[in-house]
Each structure stands twice: as structure tokens, then as C-alpha cells.
Motif scaffolding. Structure first.
Motif, PDB file in Angstrom:
ATOM      1  N   ILE A  35      41.519  39.479  64.673  1.00 20.37           N
ATOM      2  CA  ILE A  35      40.035  39.934  64.094  1.00 20.37           C
ATOM      3  C   ILE A  35      40.401  40.805  63.094  1.00 20.37           C
ATOM      4  O   ILE A  35      39.588  39.791  62.016  1.00 20.37           O
ATOM      5  N   ASP A  36      41.418  40.867  63.176  1.00 18.13           N
ATOM      6  CA  ASP A  36      41.399  41.498  61.187  1.00 18.13           C
ATOM      7  C   ASP A  36      41.656  40.301  60.051  1.00 18.13           C
ATOM      8  O   ASP A  36      41.233  40.613  59.409  1.00 18.13           O
ATOM      9  N   PHE A  37      42.367  39.386  60.118  1.00 16.52           N
ATOM     10  CA  PHE A  37      42.320  37.756  59.781  1.00 16.52           C
ATOM     11  C   PHE A  37      40.901  37.684  59.846  1.00 16.52           C
ATOM     12  O   PHE A  37      40.582  36.954  58.670  1.00 16.52           O
ATOM     13  N   GLU A  38      39.912  37.580  60.179  1.00 20.78           N
ATOM     14  CA  GLU A  38      38.696  37.057  60.256  1.00 20.78           C
ATOM     15  C   GLU A  38      38.454  37.695  59.371  1.00 20.78           C
ATOM     16  O   GLU A  38      36.620  38.060  58.215  1.00 20.78           O
ATOM     17  N   ILE A  39      38.135  39.096  59.189  1.00 23.05           N
ATOM     18  CA  ILE A  39      37.604  39.975  58.763  1.00 23.05           C
ATOM     19  C   ILE A  39      38.043  39.731  57.611  1.00 23.05           C
ATOM     20  O   ILE A  39      37.184  40.211  56.539  1.00 23.05           O
ATOM     21  N   SER A  40      39.132  40.044  57.177  1.00 19.93           N
ATOM     22  CA  SER A  40      39.951  39.956  55.724  1.00 19.93           C
ATOM     23  C   SER A  40      38.866  38.057  54.987  1.00 19.93           C
ATOM     24  O   SER A  40      38.145  37.895  53.901  1.00 19.93           O
ATOM     25  N   THR A  41      38.631  37.614  55.575  1.00 24.04           N
ATOM     26  CA  THR A  41      38.574  36.218  55.277  1.00 24.04           C
ATOM     27  C   THR A  41      36.250  36.509  54.807  1.00 24.04           C
ATOM     28  O   THR A  41      36.334  35.815  53.774  1.00 24.04           O
ATOM     29  N   LEU A  42      35.903  37.084  56.105  1.00 26.94           N
ATOM     30  CA  LEU A  42      33.810  36.744  56.024  1.00 26.94           C
ATOM     31  C   LEU A  42      34.026  38.554  54.990  1.00 26.94           C
ATOM     32  O   LEU A  42      32.904  38.539  54.912  1.00 26.94           O
ATOM     33  N   SER A  43      35.064  39.600  54.580  1.00 30.80           N
ATOM     34  CA  SER A  43      34.339  40.599  53.896  1.00 30.80           C
ATOM     35  C   SER A  43      34.959  40.512  52.430  1.00 30.80           C
ATOM     36  O   SER A  43      35.986  39.786  51.959  1.00 30.80           O
ATOM     37  N   PRO A  44      33.525  40.346  51.871  1.00 29.93           N
ATOM     38  CA  PRO A  44      33.360  39.871  50.006  1.00 29.93           C
ATOM     39  C   PRO A  44      34.475  40.867  49.721  1.00 29.93           C
ATOM     40  O   PRO A  44      34.805  41.306  48.373  1.00 29.93           O
ATOM     41  N   LYS A  45      35.176  42.431  50.449  1.00 31.52           N
ATOM     42  CA  LYS A  45      36.187  43.228  49.253  1.00 31.52           C
ATOM     43  C   LYS A  45      36.954  42.704  49.293  1.00 31.52           C
ATOM     44  O   LYS A  45      37.524  43.414  48.488  1.00 31.52           O
ATOM     45  N   LYS A  46      37.094  41.575  49.864  1.00 34.70           N
ATOM     46  CA  LYS A  46      38.909  41.615  50.517  1.00 34.70           C
ATOM     47  C   LYS A  46      39.087  39.658  50.267  1.00 34.70           C
ATOM     48  O   LYS A  46      39.664  39.483  49.515  1.00 34.70           O
ATOM     49  N   ASN A  47      38.137  38.895  50.359  1.00 32.58           N
ATOM     50  CA  ASN A  47      38.554  37.421  50.279  1.00 32.58           C
ATOM     51  C   ASN A  47      37.712  37.233  49.007  1.00 32.58           C
ATOM     52  O   ASN A  47      36.828  37.496  48.556  1.00 32.58           O
ATOM     53  N   PRO A  48      38.876  36.661  47.982  1.00 28.38           N
ATOM     54  CA  PRO A  48      38.556  36.796  46.306  1.00 28.38           C
ATOM     55  C   PRO A  48      37.752  35.112  46.509  1.00 28.38           C
ATOM     56  O   PRO A  48      36.995  35.205  44.958  1.00 28.38           O
ATOM     57  N   ALA A  49      37.777  34.940  47.488  1.00 26.81           N
ATOM     58  CA  ALA A  49      36.355  33.271  47.483  1.00 26.81           C
ATOM     59  C   ALA A  49      35.160  33.984  47.008  1.00 26.81           C
ATOM     60  O   ALA A  49      34.112  32.781  46.489  1.00 26.81           O
TER      61      ALA A  49
END
Length: 377
Positions: A35-49
Motif C-alpha cells: 500500500i505504501d508503494f501505491e500511495i507513493s505512485t499515486l500521490s502528486p506530492k511524492k511521484n515526480p511524474a
């Protein structure tokens, strides 16, 4: 039955992420993500994408119960090139009203932004979850691939989606001995073109090659469907995310006489069963299952592989396979799973010729679907 669709705010991402945990509860082939990995991917504050993309997330509800989810992703570069919007992280019960509501919502988002069509399942990058499973439903997913029920394909086709591209995976056993033919080719190629495999004893030694590895990925994957080059910030993000989960002996890094990376392959211990036991959480006990699988495992996943175009024709794949399979044999590895390989990526698909005795070709197939809007309506 009246279903309602709700946009999910970043603070409620966990609810969005956990929906398939319930949908696939008890299914032995489904591998829940961390879950923490998914939150990182989907979060504008964490994912530089998100510096070159925007996304929205929705859940369909039946009262208080979630029955479907979807993400809409607009990549700036892809939109400039093709006027397409992506959908991903899509799951739903076997009810056409639910899947129709999900896709309709994505289409409305796409049209509002001026798109001419939608395609997916795709993520922000090629390293995210992508592709609907259309065959191989009796096989356990890897930690990096989607599992879904067979009815997904039927729903997409009923929603007037067509095929955009397919990926294939191969699974099988590691030979008891590396074929002499691969050894001989590897030796000849290495001597003739002055390329060799690098050996590493410390993680920090391989880290200095991490940026060239991703630069090579950008170069060799650039012509594949849906691939857009990773930015320097994204590369740094993935280095931090993945290079802490590698075993040095399972990396094959090929360099030329100038110590430039011309090919690589990254293989990881299969964490599928560990992720199932972790049930989405590394702590407090999930990490124990992951560590056990990481250090004691006879099943490996070939996560990434890339070879510079000019060295593809020179047989660099033979050096990669000789190096890796020699280590596999010595370490008692018995089972191997490839990552998804695009059907048009002939250089990679052809590299497995001669291994058909051990690997089941194209047993697992995934599809990206596409739909163009009828602008006349």
C-alpha cells in the motif's frame, strides 16, 4: 440498482488502493501491492511524474460498499503527440453498469480536456502496472504485473474498445546446465566486440551505473507503444525505489571498452507469495515475509532487460543470458518468470530462441485497449 461514482481525494487514496484486496479475496493468483508503494505512485506530492502529468481517481459505490475503481491520467507529452488520455488502476465487479460508469467518467474527463480517445490500462510510466490479463488466469501474478478476472476483456470489448497492443510473458524452469551454444556465442561476442560483464561486490558500486541504465532504458524502449522517456527526477525516484531491492549477483551489466553501459538485465527474487502474506503492509510483519523471499528463493522474476540497438545485432543478449543462467544454476534457482514483453519488441522476443524447451512461450498475455471518440456525435 443505483450506483454512484465518487472522485477520490489524495487523502483517501488508501480506500481506492484497497478495493481490489476485497474483490480478489481468496484468489490464489492475485498478488496485492504494498500500500505504501501505491500511495507513493499515486500521490502528486511524492511521484515526480506529476510534474508532466495530471490524474484523477474515482470509486463506484453501492451504498457504502465499493464495487469499482479507475484512474484517468493525462501525460502532457502523450497528449501533445496523440491527444489521448490513459486509464489505469481499473477494477470492477462483473456488472456492466459499473464498468460502463467507470469508463464513461474517464471519457468525460478526456473530452473535457480535448482528447480524441482513451487507452489503457496504463500507468504514468512503463514501470507501473499496465495491461489487462487476457490469458493465463491460472498463473500467479508477479509483484510487478496485474491480475484480473476473465470478464474484464468482455466488458472492454462491449464498451467498444479495440486492441492497441499486447504483451507476452514466459514462465518455466532453469536448465540444469547452461547450453554450450550460449556459452560459445557469449565468448565470441565478448572477444570480437570488446564487451564484458561487470561484477559488483557492493551496492554503492552498482549505483554509479544506475543513471546510465535508465538512460539506456529510455533509448531502447522509446519506440514501444505508450513509452515516454523518464525525466531525471523520475530516474532518481526509481533508483531510490528499486535499487534497494536488488541482489548484486542477479544483475547483468554489460559495458564496452570505454566502460559505457551497452546492455543490462535486472532479475529479482519472486516476491509474489511474500506480498500475499504481507497483505499490503510491510510492517509490522510483512517485512519478515519479504526478507525471507528475498534471500531464500528458487524462483526469480526477470524485471528489466535492455540492449543498445547496435549491440542487439552483435549478440549481446547471449552474454546476458550466459552470465545470468550460470549464476542461476550455481545458486539452485529452478523457476524463472519474464516480465511482460511487447509483441512488437522483436529483439527481446527473439533473444529467447533456443530456450523453448524450458519456457512456455506466450502462455500469459496482456492487452492495452484503445477507443477513439466519434467526434461527429
Amino acid at each position: 440498482m443505483a450506483y454512484e461514482i465518487h472522485e477520490i481525494a489524495p487523502k483517501d487514496l488508501k480506500q481506492f488502493i484497497k478495493f481490489p484486496f476485497e474483490l480478489y479475496k481468496g484468489n490464489p493468483c492475485y498478488v496485492p501491492p504494498i500500500i505504501d508503494f501505491e500511495i507513493s505512485t499515486l500521490s502528486p506530492k511524492k511521484n515526480p511524474a506529476f510534474k508532466q502529468a495530471k490524474a484523477k481517481y474515482w470509486l463506484v459505490k453501492d451504498g457504502k460498499k465499493s464495487v469499482g475503481r479507475v484512474a484517468a491520467i493525462l501525460l502532457n507529452k502523450e497528449f501533445e503527440d496523440k491527444k489521448l488520455v490513459r486509464f489505469g488502476w481499473i477494477d470492477f465487479i462483473d456488472d456492466f453498469k459499473v464498468s460502463s460508469l467507470l469508463i464513461q467518467t474517464v471519457e468525460e474527463f478526456a473530452k473535457k480536456n480535448g482528447a480524441i480517445g482513451v487507452h489503457g490500462p496504463l500507468g504514468f510510466t512503463d514501470l507501473d502496472f499496465e495491461g489487462t490479463l487476457i490469458s493465463g488466469f491460472d498463473e500467479m501474478a508477479t509483484q510487478a504485473t496485474i491480475y484480473n478476472y476473465p470478464y474484464y476483456q468482455t466488458h472492454f470489448e462491449r464498451l467498444e474498445f479495440g486492441k492497441a497492443c499486447d504483451w507476452f510473458e514466459m514462465r518455466g524452469t532453469v536448465p540444469e546446465k547452461v547450453p554450450d551454444s550460449i556459452r560459445d556465442i557469449a565468448q565470441k561476442v565478448g572477444d570480437r566486440f570488446k564487451i564484458k560483464s561487470k561484477k559488483f561486490k557492493r551496492t554503492k558500486d552498482v549505483l554509479k551505473y544506475s543513471k546510465p541504465v535508465f538512460d539506456l532504458l529510455n533509448e531502447t524502449y522509446s519506440n514501444l507503444y505508450g513509452y515516454y522517456p523518464l525525466s531525471d527526477e523520475q530516474i532518481e525516484y526509481f533508483i531510490k525505489m528499486y535499487f534497494g531491492f536488488i541482489r548484486l549477483e542477479y544483475i547483468s551489466l554489460i559495458v564496452n571498452e570505454n566502460d559505457e553501459v551497452v546492455a543490462f538485465a535486472i532479475t529479482l527474487p519472486s516476491l509474489s507469495k511474500a506480498f500475499q502474506k504481507a497483505k499490503g503492509y510491510l510492517y509490522p510483519f510483512g517485512f519478515i515475509h519479504v526478507l525471507r523471499s528475498f534471500y531464500s528463493n528458487n524462483h526469480l522474476d526477470l524485471f528489466l532487460i535492455a540492449v543498445k540497438p547496435e549491440y542487439q545485432r552483435r549478440g549481446a543478449f547471449a552474454i546476458i543470458f550466459y552470465e545470468l543462467f550460470s549464476i542461476f544454476v550455481n545458486n539452485g534457482v529452478k523457476y524463472l518468470t519474464t516480465g511482460p514483453m511487447m509483441e512488437t519488441n522483436n529483439s527481446v522476443l527473439n533473444s529467447w530462441k533456443g530456450m523453448e524447451e524450458h519456457l512456455n512461450s506466450y502462455k500469459i498475455q496482456r492487452r492495452c485497449f484503445i477507443k477513439y471518440f466519434d467526434v461527429a456525435k
